[in-house]
Design an enzyme around this catalytic site. Structure first.
Site, PDB file in Angstrom:
ATOM      1  N   GLY A 153       1.636  -4.960   5.044  1.00  0.00           N
ATOM      2  CA  GLY A 153       2.120  -5.989   5.953  1.00  0.00           C
ATOM      3  C   GLY A 153       3.599  -6.284   5.786  1.00  0.00           C
ATOM      4  O   GLY A 153       4.145  -7.118   6.490  1.00  0.00           O
ATOM      5  N   CYS A 154       4.238  -5.607   4.845  1.00  0.00           N
ATOM      6  CA  CYS A 154       5.673  -5.797   4.642  1.00  0.00           C
ATOM      7  C   CYS A 154       6.430  -4.670   5.340  1.00  0.00           C
ATOM      8  O   CYS A 154       6.018  -3.517   5.289  1.00  0.00           O
ATOM      9  CB  CYS A 154       6.021  -5.794   3.153  1.00  0.00           C
ATOM     10  SG  CYS A 154       5.457  -7.262   2.288  1.00  0.00           S
ATOM     11  N   GLN A 155       7.544  -5.034   5.944  1.00  0.00           N
ATOM     12  CA  GLN A 155       8.396  -4.070   6.624  1.00  0.00           C
ATOM     13  C   GLN A 155       8.972  -3.081   5.611  1.00  0.00           C
ATOM     14  O   GLN A 155       9.042  -1.889   5.856  1.00  0.00           O
ATOM     15  CB  GLN A 155       9.515  -4.834   7.321  1.00  0.00           C
ATOM     16  CG  GLN A 155      10.527  -3.990   8.031  1.00  0.00           C
ATOM     17  CD  GLN A 155      11.594  -4.855   8.692  1.00  0.00           C
ATOM     18  OE1 GLN A 155      11.428  -6.037   8.871  1.00  0.00           O
ATOM     19  NE2 GLN A 155      12.706  -4.240   9.033  1.00  0.00           N
TER      20      GLN A 155
END
Length: 138
Positions: free
Chosen positions: A50-52
C-alpha cells in the site's frame, strides 16, 4: 516516556516551523537519523503493502516490548516511518494496538501528503498495529 508524551514532543517540535517546506525538511532529517535496519531483513515479507515507495518494517519482542526497525527507498517516507517508530518503538504491544496516533493530524501531516503517500502512511500504521497485535500473548 509514554506514547502520549512522545506524540506531544513531536507536536511541539513541528510547531517551531512556520511552513510545510520546513516541516518536510525536518521529516527528511528525521529519516536520515533512523537507525539502519539489518540488510538481511529487507525482504519481501517485510515490505509494507500500500506504499508508493518500498518500506521494510521489522518487529521483534524484547522484554515484553515491541522493537521496531524500518527503512525506505524514499527519503520522505523514511522520515514518516521514523516518526511512527519514534512514538511506538519499545512499547508494550497492547499499548501500540490501543494507541490513538493523533499527532499525525495534530501536525497536519496527512493533509499535506499526496493521496498515495497518505495511503502509505495509513498502511504503515496498520502494519505496525497488526504486528503488535500478533505479538500479544494469547
Amino acid at each position: 516516556m509514554t506514547i502520549e508524551q512522545k506524540q506531544q514532543e513531536i507536536i511541539d517540535e513541528f510547531a517551531i516551523y512556520d511552513d510545510w517546506m520546513e516541516k518536510y525538511e525536518y521529516i527528511i532529517e528525521l529519516g536520515k537519523e533512523l537507525p539502519l535496519i539489518d540488510p538481511g531483513k529487507k525482504t519481501d515479507d517485510r515490505l509494507i503493502e500500500g506504499c508508493q515507495s518500498r518500506v521494510w518494517l521489522d518487529a521483534t519482542i524484547e522484554n515484553d516490548k515491541l522493537q521496531l526497525t524500518a527503512d525506505s527507498d524514499a527519503i520522505i517516507t523514511k522520515g514518516i516511518i521514523g516518526l511512527l517508530i519514534r512514538v511506538l518503538d519499545n512499547e508494550k504491544p497492547e499499548d501500540v494496538v490501543k494507541s490513538d496516533l493523533h499527532f499525525i493530524s495534530d501536525i497536519g501531516l496527512q493533509e499535506h501528503l499526496s493521496p498515495t503517500r497518505a495511503n502509505g502512511l495509513l498502511s504503515m500504521v496498520k502494519k505496525i498495529k497488526l504486528l503488535a497485535l500478533s505479538a500479544i500473548p494469547k
